[in-house]
Write an enzyme that holds these catalytic residues in place. Structure first.
Site, PDB file in Angstrom:
ATOM      1  N   SER A 157     -80.945  -8.156   7.059  1.00  0.00           N
ATOM      2  CA  SER A 157     -79.847  -8.535   6.159  1.00  0.00           C
ATOM      3  C   SER A 157     -79.141  -9.700   6.842  1.00  0.00           C
ATOM      4  O   SER A 157     -79.332  -9.930   8.039  1.00  0.00           O
ATOM      5  CB  SER A 157     -78.875  -7.363   6.031  1.00  0.00           C
ATOM      6  OG  SER A 157     -77.654  -7.770   5.475  1.00  0.00           O
ATOM      7  N   TYR A 186     -74.063  -0.412   9.292  1.00  0.00           N
ATOM      8  CA  TYR A 186     -75.027  -1.258   8.583  1.00  0.00           C
ATOM      9  C   TYR A 186     -75.400  -2.456   9.457  1.00  0.00           C
ATOM     10  O   TYR A 186     -76.578  -2.763   9.664  1.00  0.00           O
ATOM     11  CB  TYR A 186     -74.418  -1.715   7.251  1.00  0.00           C
ATOM     12  CG  TYR A 186     -75.388  -2.459   6.361  1.00  0.00           C
ATOM     13  CD1 TYR A 186     -76.321  -1.761   5.597  1.00  0.00           C
ATOM     14  CD2 TYR A 186     -75.366  -3.847   6.284  1.00  0.00           C
ATOM     15  CE1 TYR A 186     -77.215  -2.436   4.778  1.00  0.00           C
ATOM     16  CE2 TYR A 186     -76.262  -4.528   5.468  1.00  0.00           C
ATOM     17  CZ  TYR A 186     -77.189  -3.822   4.712  1.00  0.00           C
ATOM     18  OH  TYR A 186     -78.078  -4.492   3.909  1.00  0.00           O
TER      19      TYR A 186
HETATM   20  P1  NAD Z   1     -81.189  -0.335  -3.733  1.00  0.00           P
HETATM   21  O1  NAD Z   1     -80.227   0.759  -3.408  1.00  0.00           O
HETATM   22  O2  NAD Z   1     -81.032  -1.084  -4.981  1.00  0.00           O
HETATM   23  O3  NAD Z   1     -82.692   0.228  -3.612  1.00  0.00           O
HETATM   24  C1  NAD Z   1     -83.076   0.892  -2.435  1.00  0.00           C
HETATM   25  C2  NAD Z   1     -84.212   1.846  -2.706  1.00  0.00           C
HETATM   26  O4  NAD Z   1     -84.523   2.506  -1.460  1.00  0.00           O
HETATM   27  C3  NAD Z   1     -83.833   2.953  -3.691  1.00  0.00           C
HETATM   28  O5  NAD Z   1     -84.900   3.149  -4.604  1.00  0.00           O
HETATM   29  C4  NAD Z   1     -83.602   4.178  -2.816  1.00  0.00           C
HETATM   30  O6  NAD Z   1     -83.900   5.405  -3.458  1.00  0.00           O
HETATM   31  C5  NAD Z   1     -84.579   3.903  -1.672  1.00  0.00           C
HETATM   32  N1  NAD Z   1     -84.194   4.588  -0.431  1.00  0.00           N
HETATM   33  C6  NAD Z   1     -82.984   4.547   0.204  1.00  0.00           C
HETATM   34  N2  NAD Z   1     -83.016   5.336   1.285  1.00  0.00           N
HETATM   35  C7  NAD Z   1     -84.251   5.901   1.338  1.00  0.00           C
HETATM   36  C8  NAD Z   1     -84.875   6.818   2.223  1.00  0.00           C
HETATM   37  N3  NAD Z   1     -84.208   7.376   3.248  1.00  0.00           N
HETATM   38  N4  NAD Z   1     -86.165   7.142   2.009  1.00  0.00           N
HETATM   39  C9  NAD Z   1     -86.837   6.620   0.949  1.00  0.00           C
HETATM   40  N5  NAD Z   1     -86.292   5.774   0.070  1.00  0.00           N
HETATM   41  C10 NAD Z   1     -85.007   5.410   0.264  1.00  0.00           C
HETATM   42  O7  NAD Z   1     -81.108  -1.339  -2.497  1.00  0.00           O
HETATM   43  P2  NAD Z   1     -81.649  -2.845  -2.347  1.00  0.00           P
HETATM   44  O8  NAD Z   1     -80.515  -3.754  -2.560  1.00  0.00           O
HETATM   45  O9  NAD Z   1     -82.914  -3.018  -3.108  1.00  0.00           O
HETATM   46  O10 NAD Z   1     -81.934  -2.817  -0.791  1.00  0.00           O
HETATM   47  C11 NAD Z   1     -83.249  -2.779  -0.249  1.00  0.00           C
HETATM   48  C12 NAD Z   1     -83.155  -3.204   1.206  1.00  0.00           C
HETATM   49  O11 NAD Z   1     -82.624  -4.526   1.271  1.00  0.00           O
HETATM   50  C13 NAD Z   1     -82.215  -2.337   2.065  1.00  0.00           C
HETATM   51  O12 NAD Z   1     -82.763  -2.192   3.358  1.00  0.00           O
HETATM   52  C14 NAD Z   1     -80.954  -3.170   2.120  1.00  0.00           C
HETATM   53  O13 NAD Z   1     -80.170  -2.905   3.249  1.00  0.00           O
HETATM   54  C15 NAD Z   1     -81.545  -4.560   2.156  1.00  0.00           C
HETATM   55  N6  NAD Z   1     -80.619  -5.624   1.766  1.00  0.00           N
HETATM   56  C16 NAD Z   1     -80.252  -5.780   0.467  1.00  0.00           C
HETATM   57  C17 NAD Z   1     -79.390  -6.812   0.132  1.00  0.00           C
HETATM   58  C18 NAD Z   1     -78.987  -7.063  -1.274  1.00  0.00           C
HETATM   59  O14 NAD Z   1     -78.224  -7.999  -1.483  1.00  0.00           O
HETATM   60  N7  NAD Z   1     -79.442  -6.326  -2.250  1.00  0.00           N
HETATM   61  C19 NAD Z   1     -78.890  -7.657   1.120  1.00  0.00           C
HETATM   62  C20 NAD Z   1     -79.287  -7.461   2.428  1.00  0.00           C
HETATM   63  C21 NAD Z   1     -80.169  -6.443   2.733  1.00  0.00           C
END
Ligand code: NAD
Length: 257
Positions: free
Chosen positions: A142, A155
């Site tokens: 991230s 985080y």
């Molecule tokens: P989201 O919440 O929209 O989707 C995450 C998915 O991961 C969900 O389907 C959830 O059920 C699954 N999940 C969470 N914990 C889990 C576990 N312990 N075991 C199995 N599945 C699990 O989140 P996102 O925005 O798509 O984020 C995905 C990744 O990207 C994460 O690691 C997040 O930290 C990272 N990220 C996202 C952003 C953003 O802007 N969206 C920015 C930086 C980093």
């Protein structure tokens, strides 16, 4: 990516699901891992509707549980015989609070999923790729893996750890034909980020979103599809020499002072 075997964790929603669509469009064979079984079933259904003939192995697993991680890796190898690419993506944000006020249980859960989950994934996927003499890994860090983010201590700690582990995996496993990189997304509009805006402004999350976007050099939030295209490159043979990098996908925001 045609016929490449790809594991995606956190595949039911957000960045994981967008990558599943992108890779299905390129005829990859998918192992989709998530602990939200309902959302995972819906994701499979949508993918099958959109991409006829797409091969999907759907696996319900919590990435913070080592035995369940071993099981998703074993099941993938059992079905497909190999793992060409691994999108180590599942993660959570946690609750926002000042460092000293942070709820200890939430702190530990964020570390268990974001740090240990990513580590367990590599712990079981790397030996398979080492045996093959080939593999591509993308870990999801991230901007919080290269900068501080207010009120998100666990985080930020977990995502800095993901950046660090990515560099180590790259150093240790490059000799076996495995290239490991991380992405550092900024604010990409997924369910997780929508939840974050709700925490910032519970009465008017849309206002928090607009205010956040106005500070980005592009004046916009990111689209999960843009992230998926970058990830697809790093998971493919087209990446021949980029290893151990943490690539920001944030409209340039992390360069601002
Ligand atoms: P989201 O919440 O929209 O989707 C995450 C998915 O991961 C969900 O389907 C959830 O059920 C699954 N999940 C969470 N914990 C889990 C576990 N312990 N075991 C199995 N599945 C699990 O989140 P996102 O925005 O798509 O984020 C995905 C990744 O990207 C994460 O690691 C997040 O930290 C990272 N990220 C996202 C952003 C953003 O802007 N969206 C920015 C930086 C980093």
């Amino acid at each position: 990516m045609e016929n490449k075997i790809v594991i995606i964790t956190g595949a039911a929603l957000g960045l994981g699901y967008a990558a599943a669509e992108e890779l299905a469009s390129k005829k990859a064979k998918l192992a989709l891992v998530d602990y939200n079984e309902k959302a995972l079933a819906e994701a499979e259904e949508k993918l099958k509707e959109q991409f006829s003939g797409v091969e999907i192995l759907k696996i319900s697993a919590d990435v913070s549980k080592e035995d369940q991680v071993k099981a998703y890796v074993d099941k993938t190898v059992e079905k497909y015989g190999r793992i060409d690419a691994f999108y180590n993506n599942a993660g959570i944000e946690g609750k926002q609070a000042l460092m000293a006020d942070y709820d200890m249980n939430v702190f530990k859960t964020v570390i268990d999923i974001n740090l240990m989950g990513v580590y367990y994934g590599m712990r079981y996927v790397l030996p398979v790729m080492k045996k093959q003499g080939y593999g591509r890994i993308v870990n999801v860090a991230s901007v919080g893996g290269i900068r501080g983010v207010m009120n998100q201590s666990p985080y930020v700690a977990s995502k800095h750890a993901v950046s660090g582990m990515t560099k180590n995996a790259a150093l240790e496993y490059g000799q076996f034909g495995i290239l490991t990189n991380a992405i550092a997304p900024g604010a990409i509009l997924t369910p997780m980020v929508a939840g974050s805006f709700k925490q910032v402004n519970p009465n008017d999350p849309k206002a928090a979103e607009t205010e956040y976007a106005s500070r980005n050099p592009t004046r916009a939030l990111g689209d999960p599809k843009d992230v998926a295209k970058v990830v697809s490159f790093f998971l493919s043979e087209d990446n021949g020499y980029v290893n151990g990098q943490v690539v920001a996908i944030d409209g340039g925001e992390s360069n601002m002072y």
